[in-house]
Design a protein around this motif. Sequence first.
Motif, PDB file in Angstrom:
ATOM      1  N   THR A  61       0.834  -1.197   0.000  1.00  0.00           N
ATOM      2  CA  THR A  61       0.000   0.000   0.000  1.00  0.00           C
ATOM      3  C   THR A  61       0.872   1.250   0.000  1.00  0.00           C
ATOM      4  OG1 THR A  61      -0.075   0.185   2.403  1.00  0.00           O
ATOM      5  CG2 THR A  61      -1.755  -1.219   1.368  1.00  0.00           C
ATOM      6  N   ARG A  63       0.928   3.306   2.278  1.00  0.00           N
ATOM      7  CA  ARG A  63       1.475   3.380   3.640  1.00  0.00           C
ATOM      8  C   ARG A  63       2.753   2.554   3.751  1.00  0.00           C
ATOM      9  NH1 ARG A  63      -2.229   2.869   8.824  1.00  0.00           N
ATOM     10  NH2 ARG A  63      -2.622   4.989   8.161  1.00  0.00           N
ATOM     11  N   MET A 105     -12.410  -5.574   9.257  1.00  0.00           N
ATOM     12  CA  MET A 105     -11.545  -4.493   8.769  1.00  0.00           C
ATOM     13  C   MET A 105     -11.496  -3.344   9.770  1.00  0.00           C
ATOM     14  SD  MET A 105     -12.415  -4.401   4.709  1.00  0.00           S
ATOM     15  CE  MET A 105     -11.193  -3.173   4.260  1.00  0.00           C
ATOM     16  N   SER A 106     -12.625  -3.026  10.354  1.00  0.00           N
ATOM     17  CA  SER A 106     -12.668  -1.943  11.326  1.00  0.00           C
ATOM     18  C   SER A 106     -11.888  -2.321  12.590  1.00  0.00           C
ATOM     19  CB  SER A 106     -14.126  -1.629  11.671  1.00  0.00           C
ATOM     20  OG  SER A 106     -14.193  -0.619  12.630  1.00  0.00           O
ATOM     21  N   ARG A 109      -8.096  -2.747  11.740  1.00  0.00           N
ATOM     22  CA  ARG A 109      -7.517  -1.529  11.188  1.00  0.00           C
ATOM     23  C   ARG A 109      -6.761  -1.722   9.878  1.00  0.00           C
ATOM     24  NH1 ARG A 109     -10.598   0.605  14.455  1.00  0.00           N
ATOM     25  NH2 ARG A 109      -9.992   1.460  16.446  1.00  0.00           N
ATOM     26  N   PHE A 110      -7.390  -2.379   8.912  1.00  0.00           N
ATOM     27  CA  PHE A 110      -6.814  -2.394   7.573  1.00  0.00           C
ATOM     28  C   PHE A 110      -7.870  -1.917   6.593  1.00  0.00           C
ATOM     29  CE2 PHE A 110      -8.367  -6.713   8.256  1.00  0.00           C
ATOM     30  CZ  PHE A 110      -8.962  -7.082   7.055  1.00  0.00           C
ATOM     31  N   ARG A 111      -7.424  -1.344   5.473  1.00  0.00           N
ATOM     32  CA  ARG A 111      -8.323  -0.627   4.566  1.00  0.00           C
ATOM     33  C   ARG A 111      -8.603  -1.325   3.250  1.00  0.00           C
ATOM     34  NH1 ARG A 111      -4.724   4.364   5.576  1.00  0.00           N
ATOM     35  NH2 ARG A 111      -5.419   4.952   7.645  1.00  0.00           N
ATOM     36  N   ARG A 112      -7.776  -2.301   2.895  1.00  0.00           N
ATOM     37  CA  ARG A 112      -7.939  -2.955   1.599  1.00  0.00           C
ATOM     38  C   ARG A 112      -8.067  -4.453   1.802  1.00  0.00           C
ATOM     39  NH1 ARG A 112      -4.915   1.467   1.062  1.00  0.00           N
ATOM     40  NH2 ARG A 112      -5.466   2.893  -0.601  1.00  0.00           N
ATOM     41  N   THR A 127     -12.415  -1.862  -0.620  1.00  0.00           N
ATOM     42  CA  THR A 127     -11.832  -0.896   0.299  1.00  0.00           C
ATOM     43  C   THR A 127     -12.862  -0.544   1.359  1.00  0.00           C
ATOM     44  OG1 THR A 127     -12.606   1.017  -0.943  1.00  0.00           O
ATOM     45  CG2 THR A 127     -10.446   0.090  -1.569  1.00  0.00           C
ATOM     46  N   GLN A 128     -12.417   0.150   2.389  1.00  0.00           N
ATOM     47  CA  GLN A 128     -13.374   0.593   3.398  1.00  0.00           C
ATOM     48  C   GLN A 128     -14.443   1.486   2.769  1.00  0.00           C
ATOM     49  OE1 GLN A 128     -11.023   2.268   6.593  1.00  0.00           O
ATOM     50  NE2 GLN A 128     -11.199   0.368   7.743  1.00  0.00           N
TER      51      GLN A 128
END
Length: 179
Positions: A61, A63, A105-106, A109-112, A127-128
């Motif tokens: 990512t 990040r 995911m929430s 804490r990951f977005r993809r 994705t979120q």
Amino acid sequence: MAASTTAAMRIKDRAEYASKPKPLTFPPDAAVFDAVVAMCEKNYGSVIIVDPDDKVIGVMTERDIMRKLVHGGMDAKTTAISQIMTDEPRVAREDDDLVDWLRIMSNERFRRLPVVDDDGRIKAVFTQGDFVSYTWPELMGQAKELVKASIGKNWHLFLIGGGIMLYTLLMIVVLRGVT
């Protein structure tokens, strides 16, 4: 993750699933620089790292690039994706329950979220933001119910306020007519 028994909640049943663009994939030995060029051209925030059978082995990512490559002082042209990617990411199956993955995911804490078929081959990346589009109508419905409850509980205040506003408008019209 077990398959959902509620068809309307499966990932593959979301309208955007069929129209999602093909995920951007790279082998683990590709240079980070090449992946970044492709990400910029397609305006993607990640690449999926796959083996020769198109099975997911990692995710890289923006990040990862910022924290591991740039902050680590590495050279994008000589650094392999495998050196900075997230190994063994969570992957969803097309038949998995959408709400379960929203929660996971929430919480984690990951977005993809790479989505794979029954053979484990990459099909899409959720994705979120995709999940927010799913929950938005429900949130709007809840807000509507809260407003109704508030008005229902305080209806007399709305009547008084409406009466005062109507009286004021009528007085403005009458006074303008007199002058």
